[in-house]
Design an enzyme around this catalytic site. Sequence first.
Site, short mmCIF file in Angstrom:
data_model
loop_
_atom_site.label_atom_id
_atom_site.label_comp_id
_atom_site.label_asym_id
_atom_site.label_seq_id
_atom_site.Cartn_x
_atom_site.Cartn_y
_atom_site.Cartn_z
N ASP A 112 -27.33 75.58 46.42
CA ASP A 112 -27.64 76.16 47.83
C ASP A 112 -26.26 75.95 48.64
O ASP A 112 -25.61 74.63 48.96
CB ASP A 112 -28.70 74.90 48.28
CG ASP A 112 -28.94 75.46 49.81
OD1 ASP A 112 -28.28 76.45 50.35
OD2 ASP A 112 -29.92 74.59 50.29
N ASP B 166 -26.11 81.51 53.56
CA ASP B 166 -26.87 80.46 53.24
C ASP B 166 -27.63 80.81 51.91
O ASP B 166 -28.64 81.47 52.07
CB ASP B 166 -27.94 79.94 54.20
CG ASP B 166 -28.80 79.01 53.83
OD1 ASP B 166 -28.58 78.23 52.55
OD2 ASP B 166 -29.96 78.92 54.40
#
Length: 507
Positions: A289, A108
């Site tokens: 992201d 992430d």
Amino acid sequence: MGIKLRAVAVTLVLSSLLFSLAFSASNDGLVRIGLKKMKFDQNNRLAARLESKEGEALRASIRKYNLRGKLGDTADADIVALKNYMDAQYFGEIGVGTPHQKFTVIFDTGSSNLWVPSSKCYFSHVFSYDILSVYRHKRKSAAIHYGTGAISGFFSQDNVEVGDLVIKNQEFIEATREPSVTFLVAKFDGILGLGFQEISVGNATPVWYSMVKQGLIKEPVFSFWLNRNVEEEEGGEIVFGGVDPNHYNGKHTYVPVTRKGYWQFDMGDVLIDHKPTGYCGGGCSAIADSGTSLLAGPATIVTMINHAIGATGVVSQECKAVVEQYGQTIMDLLLSEVRPQKICSQIGLCAFDGAHGVSMGIESVVDEKEGRSSGLRDAMCSSCEMAVVWMQNQLRQNQTQDRILSYVNELCERLPSPMGESAVQCGSLSSMPSVSFTIGGKVFDLSPEEYILKVGEGAAAQCISGFTALDIPPPRGPLWILGDVFMGRYHTVFDGGKLRVGFAEAA
């Protein structure tokens, strides 16, 4: 970590069959960990609906954004294969502990901590240790809040294996509490954050920082290739220390990181069917992201996109009321060349702070009649500012005033659920426009096949817009979150040495 979509679509809480692992070392010096695809289980969509009823999953795609040079040679890089789960999750396997235990984690770029479930967490595959382990408690508490829930626990330290790299004495969080339905049902174990230390909970050193400090990779660079073909077993790869030239075509367009924490950079205008919307003509900020499934952006422009692609969102009565009561006035002020940023304050729906409109605590007539106070009424102010942008866009196209007012009312009908998704007709993809983003002076196109997520087959298939609304006010916003929908189309390089992000067409 941008934890994923809601209910009827692609979400973390959809379950799957067990997966098997294949380890291989290729002759180019790269170590690959192959993961087989997991199959979609329709039954566990019930858990997603339960999450939705609790109100958490509507915020699923953007949990963490609420306001509260020459790359390394691939021979010196390390590669971790990623699993593509319904185009909404990409995850791989790491080892934690001595001897190591295997965990499946989401890589992430929108968070910076590593966490795995503790032996004190009763509902998950857990981390435990024995007397031979170099593990040691640091006994410092930790908590991370996501849009779909939160985890809490304590900091620990031990060796962590990523591919064939062994990061020694890496600080991580043992999660003792995972209260959200999302975390309980999800088929990943934890999160490996790849953001900057500036947003690390407890100021813990991120894993990729440790890789560099311990000399395990040549350069502080990592890159993502996400395979968006759900029919193929290979879900993608993350490469540490460089890039794999087989993962992209052409050259990368690089933009500097403007704010360390998330991988944030400046972005230009958004185009619908190759026509400028004007919303980001003066510039917007964006974040790449890997932990967010969708593309999140300001409600104003997301509504325009969802209208253009025929997506059905939530009707906003406040929006329609603004258009009915003030639409013609807004139009007249635009035609008289009043500064657009001042229009909503001039008609009394917003205050003006010198740069943009801000809510001034207006209570609706309905609230007044029913004897309740609404507190700060952001809806009327934000609806007015959206209407100004929409009308500006139509005036540039020389539309008639009647057509403009009709168009703005249509957009009110298309307002998406806050933090939620909008549905489209699966049979309409061929008639949908492209949506494009301007980054580093280059236009990056997304076709309907790339920004629509399809769940299921045949008559039971459901199609979801890849665009969801997220409003972050200045000075931090307007802000776009370019998640897996974008990164799947464009190979993405995160260069921590030169503080830049690069995009190239994915192979």
